[in-house]
Design an enzyme around this catalytic site. Structure first.
Site, mmCIF file in Angstrom:
data_model
loop_
_atom_site.group_PDB
_atom_site.id
_atom_site.type_symbol
_atom_site.label_atom_id
_atom_site.label_comp_id
_atom_site.label_asym_id
_atom_site.label_seq_id
_atom_site.Cartn_x
_atom_site.Cartn_y
_atom_site.Cartn_z
ATOM 1 N N SER A 360 -1.689 -5.146 -2.655
ATOM 2 C CA SER A 360 -3.139 -5.699 -2.342
ATOM 3 C C SER A 360 -3.472 -6.036 -1.350
ATOM 4 O O SER A 360 -2.730 -6.804 -0.597
ATOM 5 C CB SER A 360 -3.206 -6.794 -3.202
ATOM 6 O OG SER A 360 -3.975 -7.768 -3.365
ATOM 7 N N ARG A 361 -4.604 -5.519 -0.547
ATOM 8 C CA ARG A 361 -4.633 -6.056 0.894
ATOM 9 C C ARG A 361 -5.190 -6.491 1.163
ATOM 10 O O ARG A 361 -5.244 -7.031 2.684
ATOM 11 C CB ARG A 361 -5.486 -4.666 1.051
ATOM 12 C CG ARG A 361 -5.102 -2.589 0.988
ATOM 13 C CD ARG A 361 -5.256 -1.757 1.090
ATOM 14 N NE ARG A 361 -4.438 -0.265 1.072
ATOM 15 C CZ ARG A 361 -5.044 0.575 0.020
ATOM 16 N NH1 ARG A 361 -6.170 -0.160 -0.203
ATOM 17 N NH2 ARG A 361 -4.362 1.215 -0.158
ATOM 18 N N VAL A 362 -5.517 -7.044 0.738
ATOM 19 C CA VAL A 362 -6.543 -8.761 0.633
ATOM 20 C C VAL A 362 -6.550 -9.912 0.254
ATOM 21 O O VAL A 362 -6.482 -11.540 0.527
ATOM 22 C CB VAL A 362 -8.091 -8.805 0.699
ATOM 23 C CG1 VAL A 362 -8.774 -7.595 1.810
ATOM 24 C CG2 VAL A 362 -8.582 -8.066 -0.477
#
Ligand code: ATP
Ligand code: MG
Length: 493
Positions: A360-362
């Site tokens: 999950s990048r953010v």
């Protein structure tokens, strides 16, 4: 002076100025498989509704100098070669509003649940995504209630997180669990079904009803038996319905189940419109198909009301191949993916999240401090365990320390398995991972972990309800809470 009625009417008739409404008419020059070609009707706009004599509607999607290629939104029997068509000047739209909550509709707003639908407002299905200055950074978590997702691949409100996996790996179940977990959290949930069997969609609706989730949910459905055009419109319509609530400052979650079938419906439509096929016979603008949809997920700035729209698109892979055309496209558009693996699923690890390939990048920025605190080393522990597990297959006599690590890894993997429709609150997830880290499960058999976890939670709810409530309220794990939880769990502090 009073005028008698006949004079009055005479005067009115004399004064009457006809204001003509000019319609340009074209004719259908070809029709087949729900696709029509219209000639003699220039100047259409993309997505415009076309009205056919006989009451059917179509949508113009291929614009040419003297006509358009259109897809039919209704049954094709009333349209044949030579049928008159006119442009309506209206693009495809969908009803929006509070009264949609609890309803099941199709992509052009027809109620599918039998009750009449009162419409106050329409939104076009295709809308521009909010621009950069209208957005803010994602900062609030959207909890799925699933421990492996919330600890390792946390989702933030306004984020786009892809759920990807082969068929029958629990993709829909994970998305549904996320919807069910939003009960009482003031999030409007929209489940968008694209190209699925009608029986599958109705069982999803049944689950939502049975769990009381329809009170805050909307279902937008185009099933496999609907025309490719309706299937193509379905996610855009669901997004427009969600945008209405986002613009009211609310939090919205939209599940697109699934975009692989969406791409296939669009390919069918494009091939019938004789567009030139590209890779895997998809048309050249297939990337734009999904990017313009997912770009509409947003976390609006406070000046714009602060609403959010979180998107959970689903993609089905074939043979675990996540580097195929459509999966890589959507992976590159989204802010991360949850990869569900068949092998794990069949080994009983459910949800079958492959923690190595999921990211999950953010979401980390939106993860509550309590969760961040207890899940910091989780990914490394799991990676170490997996590496060791592969290695240990070669030899039977292992060192005591290796054996310990393997057992602990197995326990952790089993702790992360969770039955469907079982949702953990933030304090419960935190307590379980904290107890695990401090050896609270060292005596448990790995296979017995789910029941050991249940027993521990019951004990903690009885022994230290204040600490649990404090974590849920504040999202933080204070030193006092930590001591209280560890003492109650019988771990060394
Ligand atoms: P499809 O490719 O057909 O859409 P899917 O990937 O959406 O499938 P689901 O329909 O969600 O998969 O799940 C497949 C089966 O696995 C269902 O019978 C479901 O009940 C079961 N299942 C999924 N997750 C879990 C879980 N966590 N615990 C127990 N059973 C599960
Ligand atoms: Mg499914």
């Amino acid at each position: 002076m009073r005028m008698n009625l006949s004079d009055f009417l005479k005067q009115k008739i004399e004064q009457f100025e006809p204001t003509p409404v000019v319609y340009a008419y074209g004719t259908v020059s070809r029709v087949g498989d729900g696709v029509v070609r219209v000639t003699g009707l220039p100047g259409r706009s993309y997505g415009e509704l076309l009205a056919f004599d006989g009451g059917a509607f179509g949508m113009a999607i291929d614009l040419e100098e003297d006509g358009a290629g259109a897809v039919l939104l209704d049954t094709a029997d009333v349209v044949s070669v030579g049928t008159r068509v006119r442009g309506t000047g209206r693009v495809c739209d969908v009803p929006v509003g509070e009264n949609l909550v609890g309803r099941v509709i199709d992509p052009i707003g027809r109620a599918l649940d039998g009750a009449p639908l009162e419409v106050k407002q329409y939104y076009p299905v295709e809308r521009r995504a909010p621009d950069l200055v209208s957005r803010r950074a994602v900062d609030t978590p959207l909890e799925t209630g699933v421990i492996s997702v919330d600890s390792l691949v946390p989702i933030g409100r306004g984020q786009r997180e892809l759920i990807i996996g082969d068929r029958q790996t629990g993709k829909t179940t994970l998305a549904l669990d996320t919807i069910l977990n939003q009960k009482g959290k003031d999030v409007i949930c929209i489940y968008c079904a694209i190209g699925q069997k009608a029986s599958t969609v109705s069982s999803v609706i049944e689950t939502l009803r049975a769990e009381g989730a329809m009170q805050y949910s909307i279902v937008v459905a185009a099933t496999a038996s609907d025309s490719p055009a309706l299937q193509y419109l379905s996610p855009y319509a669901a997004c427009a319905v969600g945008e209405y609530f986002m613009e009211q400052g609310k939090d919205v979650l939209v599940v697109y189940d699934d975009l692989s079938k969406h791409a296939v419906a669009y390919r069918a439509m494009s091939l019938l419109l004789r567009r030139s096929p590209g890779r895997e016979a998809y048309p050249g603008d297939i990337f734009y198909l999904h990017s313009r949809l997912l770009e509409r997920a947003a976390c609006l700035s406070h000046e714009k009301g602060g609403g959010t729209l979180t998107a959970l698109p689903i993609i089905e892979t074939k043979g675990g191949n996540i580097s195929a055309y459509i999966p890589t496209n959507v992976i590159s558009i989204t802010d991360g993916q949850i990869y569900l693996e068949s092998e794990l699923f069949h080994n009983g690890i459910r949800p079958a999240v492959n923690t190595g390939l999921s990211v999950s990048r953010v979401g980390r920025a939106a993860q509550p401090q309590a969760m961040r605190n207890v899940s910091a080393s989780l990914r490394i522990d799991l990676a170490q365990y997996r590496e060791m597990a592969v290695f240990s297959r070669f030899g039977s006599d292992l060192e005591a320390s290796t054996k310990k690590l393997l057992e602990s890894g197995e326990r952790l993997t089993n702790l992360l398995t969770q039955a469907k429709q079982l949702h953990y609150s933030l304090s419960e997830k935190t307590a379980l991972l904290l107890a695990f880290k401090h050896g609270g499960f060292d005596d448990a058999e790995p296979k017995q972990m789910p029941s050991a976890a249940g027993a521990l939670l019951q004990k903690l709810h009885e022994a230290c309800p204040e600490a649990m409530a404090h974590i849920d309220r504040s999202g933080d794990l204070s030193e006092d809470d930590k001591t209280a939880l560890l003492t109650a769990a019988g771990c060394a502090v």
